[in-house]
Motif scaffolding. Structure first.
Motif, PDB file in Angstrom:
ATOM      1  N   ASN A 243       0.814  -1.222   0.000  1.00 49.63           N
ATOM      2  CA  ASN A 243       0.000   0.000   0.000  1.00 49.63           C
ATOM      3  C   ASN A 243       0.845   1.269   0.000  1.00 49.63           C
ATOM      4  O   ASN A 243       0.334   2.356  -0.287  1.00 49.63           O
ATOM      5  N   LYS A 244       2.124   1.150   0.319  1.00 51.98           N
ATOM      6  CA  LYS A 244       3.021   2.305   0.257  1.00 51.98           C
ATOM      7  C   LYS A 244       3.891   2.294  -1.001  1.00 51.98           C
ATOM      8  O   LYS A 244       4.934   2.962  -1.058  1.00 51.98           O
ATOM      9  N   LEU A 323     -13.457   8.807  -1.550  1.00 47.26           N
ATOM     10  CA  LEU A 323     -12.626   9.846  -0.941  1.00 47.26           C
ATOM     11  C   LEU A 323     -13.422  10.679   0.062  1.00 47.26           C
ATOM     12  O   LEU A 323     -12.893  11.089   1.104  1.00 47.26           O
ATOM     13  N   GLU A 326     -13.943   8.094   3.144  1.00 51.17           N
ATOM     14  CA  GLU A 326     -12.852   7.318   3.721  1.00 51.17           C
ATOM     15  C   GLU A 326     -11.531   8.077   3.842  1.00 51.17           C
ATOM     16  O   GLU A 326     -10.561   7.512   4.349  1.00 51.17           O
ATOM     17  N   TRP A 327     -11.452   9.318   3.374  1.00 48.09           N
ATOM     18  CA  TRP A 327     -10.165  10.019   3.361  1.00 48.09           C
ATOM     19  C   TRP A 327      -9.553  10.116   4.763  1.00 48.09           C
ATOM     20  O   TRP A 327      -8.356   9.889   4.940  1.00 48.09           O
ATOM     21  N   ILE A 332      -7.381   3.827   5.639  1.00 52.42           N
ATOM     22  CA  ILE A 332      -6.194   4.223   4.881  1.00 52.42           C
ATOM     23  C   ILE A 332      -5.314   5.153   5.712  1.00 52.42           C
ATOM     24  O   ILE A 332      -4.576   5.983   5.168  1.00 52.42           O
ATOM     25  N   LEU A 335      -1.007   6.671   5.507  1.00 50.35           N
ATOM     26  CA  LEU A 335      -0.512   6.892   4.151  1.00 50.35           C
ATOM     27  C   LEU A 335      -0.427   8.385   3.868  1.00 50.35           C
ATOM     28  O   LEU A 335      -1.166   9.187   4.442  1.00 50.35           O
ATOM     29  N   GLY A 337      -0.817  11.744   1.339  1.00 48.28           N
ATOM     30  CA  GLY A 337      -1.924  12.148   0.482  1.00 48.28           C
ATOM     31  C   GLY A 337      -1.859  11.494  -0.881  1.00 48.28           C
ATOM     32  O   GLY A 337      -2.883  11.032  -1.418  1.00 48.28           O
ATOM     33  N   GLU A 339      -0.292   8.655  -1.666  1.00 43.28           N
ATOM     34  CA  GLU A 339      -0.526   7.225  -1.512  1.00 43.28           C
ATOM     35  C   GLU A 339      -2.004   6.936  -1.274  1.00 43.28           C
ATOM     36  O   GLU A 339      -2.534   5.929  -1.768  1.00 43.28           O
ATOM     37  N   LYS A 340      -2.682   7.814  -0.536  1.00 48.16           N
ATOM     38  CA  LYS A 340      -4.124   7.639  -0.321  1.00 48.16           C
ATOM     39  C   LYS A 340      -4.890   7.733  -1.637  1.00 48.16           C
ATOM     40  O   LYS A 340      -5.790   6.924  -1.905  1.00 48.16           O
ATOM     41  N   SER A 344      -6.765   4.649  -3.241  1.00 48.68           N
ATOM     42  CA  SER A 344      -8.216   4.730  -3.415  1.00 48.68           C
ATOM     43  C   SER A 344      -8.614   4.439  -4.855  1.00 48.68           C
ATOM     44  O   SER A 344      -9.591   3.717  -5.115  1.00 48.68           O
TER      45      SER A 344
END
Length: 516
Positions: A243-244, A323, A326-327, A332, A335, A337, A339-340, A344
């Motif tokens: 995820n990163k 977004l 879930e932002w 998430i 992480l 911005g 990466e988010k 997403s």
């Protein structure tokens, strides 16, 4: 002789039964291959039902899991790679196109011996004699095909039909080559990019090293799984481990679209580029008669444009909702911005048919899960624009009402069948729904069933922390929610996966039912 007999038999078999047999045989062969090969932990013993479930999930590109992925050895991962490749929609559609090419070739030889056999050529193409004659005058039909003149001048229809057969045979042969090249190029380029990224980025490379996965196997497995829209990843936590690594996610996102929702668009674009580059009339003929070649993924230019607009429109809609809800959530958290945003986008693109994820779906807002359920249900060629029936341009006003056969009268709509499957699973898991209602709730079961039907692979999983009555021996495992179901529930979901993989044969079911 044996090949001709097999082709002759295939021509006579119902397409649904032929494709169903293909997936059943593929699943059984996969079961034997996985059963005979040993898992990674020698002490770990895979149950036969779990092995068969995994084989079916791979062959139907559903990626529903009842065991953790890291228990499979490198050899078993290779077997699963073949199952996903052979069960992917692009490859199976190419097989169908290849079979259609053999069918046209066989009928061509029959017509060469007897030009007056009209009945054999009547179903080869939907293009009318008048349309073909017009195409000949406009130069859309090449002169490279041998024209058999009927000795009977009064029967001009036979000679035109023979030319249609030979012309279609050439177009289908070229189209089959384009489809196969499309598949191979994307797999080679995709595997190379994934391997290069992991080899050059230390954080991604460390994940494989920590889990004992081979780079080549991981790159090919992930590419095949992503392009076929299966969603399996050799790691227990799917893509959460990466995820990163937004670069890897950006490499996989185009493969998801190229292998499913945007496949008809990209296929037509590829043929258009080839026509522009080579100026071969056969490519122009393919583009001009998308409905006459027996390939369901070859759309007209207008429909391809509408499909592309629909795909990107749904992605934008999901991304906006995701977004917004879930932002700032825990799903998430941790992480950056960038990466988010990439993560997403990766999740919403996967929600249609692939099922790879960089987060725990059970932590998402119910509204997002409900939206994902709708997206998983939609077929890949869904188009929210008015499309005129290109296969039947005749006016239907004044036509007599449609008469339904006995099978059509009792056939339910896909939603009706899914409702029955959900009810059956609620019955088989009723005791667990009473004892463990936070895990075994109706929403989680609906997500699992619709995900299996859409061959997606999204799952809310199971958490020991959500148990009301804590079990002393409970241990969190990183596999799908179905892994905690009873054997009967797993068998029902196997049927759902087959049902979903062959959804194109029953999407118009329930027409005989009048609800108002």
């Amino acid at each position: 002789m044996m090949m001709r007999s097999a082709l002759r038999l295939a021509f006579r078999v119902n397409p649904f039964l032929l494709e169903l047999s293909y997936f059943i045989v593929l699943s059984l062969v996969g079961f034997l291959a996985l059963k005979l090969s040993k898992p990674r932990p020698i002490s770990f013993k895979l149950q036969d039902l779990d092995v068969f479930f995994t084989a079916v999930s791979s062959a139907t590109v559903s990626s529903m899991s009842t065991v953790e992925m890291e228990v499979f050895s490198n050899l078993q991962l290779i077997f699963m790679t073949f199952l996903m490749f052979l069960g992917g929609e692009c490859f199976t559609s190419w097989l169908g196109l290849h079979l259609f090419k053999s069918k046209v070739s066989t009928r061509e030889r029959v017509l060469e011996k007897n030009p007056k056999v009209d009945s054999l050529s009547s179903n080869i193409t939907t293009t009318t004699t008048a349309t073909i004659s017009g195409q000949v005058e406009l130069g859309l039909v090449t002169n490279n095909y041998k024209y058999y003149q009927d000795p009977n001048p009064e029967d001009a229809k036979s000679s035109v039909q023979i030319e249609i057969v030979e012309n279609n045979f050439g177009c289908v042969r070229v189209l089959a080559s384009v489809v196969l090249s499309y598949i191979l190029v994307i797999h080679v380029v995709g595997s190379t990019l994934v391997a290069m990224y992991i080899g050059l980025v230390p954080t991604a490379k460390q994940v494989l090293k920590r889990k004992g996965l081979e780079l080549t196997t991981f790159a090919v497995f992930t590419t095949v799984s992503t392009f076929s829209n299966c969603g399996f990843v050799p790691t227990n936590e799917n893509m959460i481990a990466f995820n990163k690594n937004p670069g890897l996610l950006l490499i996989l996102i185009p493969q998801i679209l190229l292998g499913n929702t945007l496949y008809p668009v990209c296929l037509r674009l590829s043929i258009w580029v080839l026509e522009r580059a080579t100026r071969r009339p056969v490519f122009k003929q393919i583009l001009g008669s998308p409905n006459g070649l027996g390939y369901g993924h070859l759309f007209s230019g207008r429909r391809s444009g509408f499909l592309a607009a629909t795909v990107f429109g749904l992605i934008f809609l999901q991304l906006a909702v995701f977004l917004a809800l879930e932002w700032g959530s825990d799903s998430i958290a941790g992480l950056t911005g960038y990466e988010k945003f990439v993560g997403s986008l990766f999740v919403v693109v996967n929600s249609r048919h692939t099922g790879e994820s960089i987060l725990d779906l059970s932590a998402l807002a119910p509204a997002v899960l409900a939206l994902f359920v709708v997206m998983m249900y939609l077929p890949p060629d869904t188009t929210f624009f008015p499309i005129r029936d290109e296969n039947n341009n005749s006016k239907t006003k004044g036509c007599s009402p449609k008469k339904f056969s006995i099978i059509e009268k009792i056939l339910l709509s896909p939603l009706g069948n899914l409702a029955i499957f959900i009810i059956l699973i609620c019955i088989t898991e009723r005791e667990k729904m009473k004892e463990d209602p936070l895990n075994f709730n109706v929403l989680n079961i609906v997500v699992e069933v619709i995900s299996a039907y859409g061959n997606v692979g999204f799952s809310t999983g199971y958490s020991c922390a959500r148990q009301i009555k804590a079990e002393g021996q409970c241990e969190d495992k990183q596999f799908g929610f179905v892994g905690r179901w009873s054997n009967m529930g797993k068998l029902i979901l196997i049927i759902v996966m087959f049902f979903g993989r062959l959804k194109k044969y029953h999407m118009k079911g329930g027409k005989a039912w009048k609800l108002s």
